[in-house]
Design a protein around this motif. Structure first.
Motif, short mmCIF file in Angstrom:
data_model
loop_
_atom_site.label_atom_id
_atom_site.label_comp_id
_atom_site.label_asym_id
_atom_site.label_seq_id
_atom_site.Cartn_x
_atom_site.Cartn_y
_atom_site.Cartn_z
N MET A 37 0.85 -1.20 0.00
CA MET A 37 0.00 0.00 0.00
C MET A 37 0.88 1.24 0.00
N ASP A 38 0.45 2.28 -0.71
CA ASP A 38 1.20 3.52 -0.80
C ASP A 38 1.39 4.12 0.60
N ALA A 39 2.60 4.68 0.85
CA ALA A 39 2.92 5.21 2.18
C ALA A 39 1.95 6.30 2.60
N SER A 40 1.56 7.18 1.66
CA SER A 40 0.65 8.27 2.01
C SER A 40 -0.72 7.73 2.40
N LEU A 41 -1.15 6.63 1.75
CA LEU A 41 -2.43 6.03 2.09
C LEU A 41 -2.38 5.38 3.47
N VAL A 42 -1.23 4.77 3.78
CA VAL A 42 -1.06 4.16 5.11
C VAL A 42 -1.11 5.24 6.19
N THR A 43 -0.40 6.34 5.93
CA THR A 43 -0.40 7.44 6.89
C THR A 43 -1.81 7.99 7.10
N THR A 44 -2.53 8.21 6.01
CA THR A 44 -3.90 8.71 6.12
C THR A 44 -4.78 7.75 6.88
N ASP A 96 -3.85 5.53 9.17
CA ASP A 96 -3.49 5.56 10.58
C ASP A 96 -4.07 6.77 11.29
N VAL A 97 -3.97 7.94 10.65
CA VAL A 97 -4.49 9.16 11.24
C VAL A 97 -6.00 9.06 11.45
N VAL A 98 -6.70 8.59 10.43
CA VAL A 98 -8.16 8.48 10.52
C VAL A 98 -8.55 7.50 11.61
N LEU A 99 -7.87 6.36 11.68
CA LEU A 99 -8.21 5.35 12.68
C LEU A 99 -7.96 5.86 14.10
N VAL A 100 -6.83 6.53 14.30
CA VAL A 100 -6.50 7.03 15.64
C VAL A 100 -7.49 8.11 16.07
N LEU A 101 -7.75 9.06 15.19
CA LEU A 101 -8.69 10.12 15.54
C LEU A 101 -10.10 9.58 15.74
N ALA A 102 -10.49 8.59 14.92
CA ALA A 102 -11.81 7.98 15.07
C ALA A 102 -11.92 7.25 16.40
N ALA A 103 -10.81 6.65 16.86
CA ALA A 103 -10.83 5.98 18.16
C ALA A 103 -10.79 6.97 19.31
N TRP A 124 1.60 1.25 14.36
CA TRP A 124 1.51 2.51 15.12
C TRP A 124 2.62 2.55 16.16
N GLN A 125 3.78 2.98 15.74
CA GLN A 125 4.92 3.04 16.62
C GLN A 125 5.47 4.47 16.63
N THR A 126 6.15 4.79 17.70
CA THR A 126 6.75 6.12 17.81
C THR A 126 7.68 6.39 16.63
N GLY A 127 7.44 7.49 15.92
CA GLY A 127 8.26 7.85 14.78
C GLY A 127 7.71 7.39 13.45
N SER A 128 6.67 6.56 13.44
CA SER A 128 6.08 6.12 12.18
C SER A 128 5.40 7.29 11.49
N PRO A 129 5.19 7.22 10.15
CA PRO A 129 4.55 8.35 9.44
C PRO A 129 3.19 8.73 10.04
N GLY A 130 2.37 7.73 10.37
CA GLY A 130 1.07 8.04 10.96
C GLY A 130 1.20 8.72 12.30
N TRP A 131 2.15 8.24 13.11
CA TRP A 131 2.40 8.84 14.42
C TRP A 131 2.85 10.29 14.27
N GLN A 132 3.73 10.54 13.30
CA GLN A 132 4.21 11.89 13.06
C GLN A 132 3.09 12.82 12.62
N ALA A 133 2.16 12.30 11.81
CA ALA A 133 1.04 13.12 11.33
C ALA A 133 0.12 13.51 12.49
N VAL A 134 -0.18 12.55 13.36
CA VAL A 134 -1.03 12.85 14.51
C VAL A 134 -0.30 13.76 15.49
N LYS A 135 1.01 13.59 15.60
CA LYS A 135 1.80 14.49 16.44
C LYS A 135 1.69 15.93 15.94
N PHE A 136 1.75 16.10 14.62
CA PHE A 136 1.61 17.44 14.06
C PHE A 136 0.26 18.05 14.41
#
Length: 419
Positions: A1-8, A10-17, A57-69
Motif C-alpha cells: 500500500m502507498d505510504a501516504s495512504l497508510v499514513t492517512t 493511521d491518522v483516521v483510525l487514531v482520531l476515530a478511536a 503505530w509506533q513512535t516515529g512512524s509516518p502516521g504517528w508523526q502526522a497525529v503528532k503534528f
C-alpha cells in the motif's frame, strides 16, 4: 500500500478511536463530579497504551508523526487563547491580598519541588532521573509543584457561582500571576536542558520574543488595528492562529519548545474591555485548538508505554503528591492569612489554588518533550496532577459542610469543571 495512504489510514483510525474514548472519559468524570479534563486525559493515555502494541503505530512512524503534528497544532492554538486569557484576568483585582496569596502559593511549592528533585537525583536511579542537567531537572520539578491551573480553576469557580465573589476574584488573580511567572521559568528550564545554546540562547530568544510581543500588541491596539479586528473578525482570528503556529515552530527550532512561542503570541494579542474584537479572536483560536488536544494525550500514552524505561514509580508518585498537596495548601493558607483573609476564606483559597489540571499537563508535556522528564517521572507527576485536581471539589465540599460560619459557606453544590 502507498505510504501516504497508510499514513492517512493511521491518522483516521487514531482520531476515530480518540473521539468516542474522549467522550467516554469526560462522561465518567462528570459522573464522579470531577473536572472533565481528568477523564479525558486518562482515557486518551490508556488508548495510547493500547495503540503502542499495534505494529503499524509506533513512535516515529509516518502516521504517528502526522497525529503528532495535529496534536501540537492544537496545543499552539489552545495556548495562544489560554495565555491571552491570563492577561485578560490580571486587571480584575490587585493589592496586598493577591501578592501574599501568590507568594505563599508559589514559593513553598517551588522549594518543595527542589526538595523532590534532590530526592530524585540522590535516590531515584538512572531510569527515573534520566540524563537532564541537575539545574534543568530541579527547576522543572519546582515548576511542576507550583502550578495552579487557570482554565480548570475558572471552571470550578463558574460551576459554584464564585467567579464574581471576592474569594473567586482573588483566587483567579493569584493563579494568573503565578502562571505568568511559571511560563517564564519554564523557558529558563528548557534553556538549561538544551544540548546546544543553553540558557544564553534561551534568554535571547525569550527576550526577543517578549519585545516582539510588546511591539505587536501596541500595533494591534492602534486605531487601525482595532478597526481591522472589528471589521474583519474572521481575518483577525486567522491572523492570530497563523501567528501562534508560526511562533511555536520558530521557538522550537531555536532551542525552546513550541509552547513558549504560542504563549508569546497570546501575550501579544491586546486584552481588556477596550479590545473586544481581538479578545474574541484569541478566544476563538483557543476553542479551535482545544478539541485537538486528545491527539496529543494519546501520543503521550503511546510514547510512555513504548519506552523501555517507562516503569511507574509508586514511591516517586507518593512523594511528589504529598509534597504538592502539603506545600500548596500550607503556602496558600499562610499567604492568605498574612494577606488579611479570614481563616475560612483562607481555607477556601488553599483548596482552590491546589487545582493543577490542564496547565500542569501542558507543563509536564513540555518537560517530557524537551527530554528533561523521563517517562517514569512524567507518569509520577501526571498522577500527582490528576490527584490534586480531583481533590479540589471534595476539599471545598468539606470546608462547606464542616465550618461553623453558615453565612460564609459555599452555596452551590460541586459540579464537574470544564478542563
Amino acid at each position: 500500500m502507498d505510504a501516504s495512504l497508510v499514513t492517512t489510514r493511521d491518522v483516521v483510525l487514531v482520531l476515530a478511536a480518540a473521539a468516542p474514548v474522549t467522550v467516554l472519559g469526560r462522561w465518567a468524570a462528570r459522573r464522579l463530579s470531577q473536572p472533565q479534563i481528568i477523564g479525558e486525559i486518562m482515557a486518551c493515555l490508556l488508548l495510547g497504551g493500547v495503540l503502542a502494541s499495534w505494529a503499524d503505530w509506533q513512535t516515529g512512524s509516518p502516521g504517528w508523526q502526522a497525529v503528532k503534528f495535529l496534536g501540537h497544532l492544537g496545543l499552539a492554538l489552545f495556548l495562544a487563547g489560554a495565555a491571552h486569557g491570563i492577561r485578560h484576568g490580571t486587571d480584575r483585582i490587585r493589592g496586598r491580598a493577591v501578592a501574599w496569596l501568590s507568594a505563599g502559593s508559589a514559593l513553598l511549592p517551588l522549594a518543595c519541588g527542589a526538595l523532590f528533585a534532590a530526592w530524585v537525583v540522590a535516590y531515584g536511579g538512572t531510569s527515573l532521573r534520566g540524563e537532564a542537567p541537575v539545574a534543568a531537572l530541579g527547576l522543572m520539578l519546582a515548576i511542576a509543584l507550583a502550578v495552579t491551573a487557570v482554565p480548570v480553576l475558572a471552571g470550578v469557580l463558574a460551576d459554584r457561582g464564585m467567579e464574581h465573589t471576592p474569594t473567586g476574584r482573588l483566587a483567579m488573580a493569584s493563579a494568573v500571576s503565578i502562571d505568568a511567572v511559571i511560563w517564564l521559568l519554564l523557558a529558563v528550564a528548557i534553556g538549561l536542558g538544551a544540548e546546544s545554546g543553553g540558557i544564553g540562547q534561551a534568554a535571547a530568544v525569550l527576550i526577543c520574543g517578549l519585545l516582539a510581543a510588546v511591539a505587536v500588541r501596541r500595533l494591534a491596539s492602534t486605531t487601525t488595528g482595532l478597526r481591522f479586528a472589528s471589521r474583519h473578525p474572521a481575518l483577525a482570528l486567522a491572523l492570530v492562529g497563523v501567528a501562534a503556529v508560526a511562533a511555536a515552530q520558530t521557538t522550537e527550532r531555536l532551542g525552546l519548545t513550541d509552547t513558549i512561542g504560542a504563549v508569546l503570541v497570546g501575550l501579544a494579542v491586546p486584552a481588556g474591555r477596550s479590545q473586544p474584537a481581538w479578545t474574541k479572536a484569541a478566544e476563538g483560536v483557543g476553542r479551535i485548538g482545544r478539541p485537538m488536544l486528545p491527539a496529543l494525550f494519546t501520543l503521550t500514552g503511546t510514547t510512555v508505554a513504548g519506552s523501555p524505561q517507562s516503569g511507574f514509580s509508586w514511591q516517586a508518585t507518593a512523594i511528589a503528591t504529598t509534597l504538592a498537596i502539603a506545600s500548596k495548601l500550607t503556602g496558600s493558607y499562610l499567604g492568605a492569612r498574612i494577606g488579611e483573609q479570614s481563616p475560612l476564606i483562607s481555607l477556601q483559597l488553599a483548596a482552590l489554588m491546589n487545582c493543577r489540571g490542564l496547565t500542569e499537563i501542558v507543563v509536564l508535556q513540555t518537560g517530557y518533550s524537551a527530554g528533561i522528564l523521563t517517562p517514569g517521572l512524567y507518569l509520577a507527576l501526571l498522577a500527582m496532577a490528576l490527584v490534586t485536581t480531583a481533590l479540589t471539589g471534595p476539599l471545598l465540599w468539606a470546608i462547606d459542610h464542616y465550618t461553623r460560619v453558615p453565612e460564609m459557606r459555599l452555596t452551590s453544590p460541586p459540579h464537574p469543571a470544564e478542563g
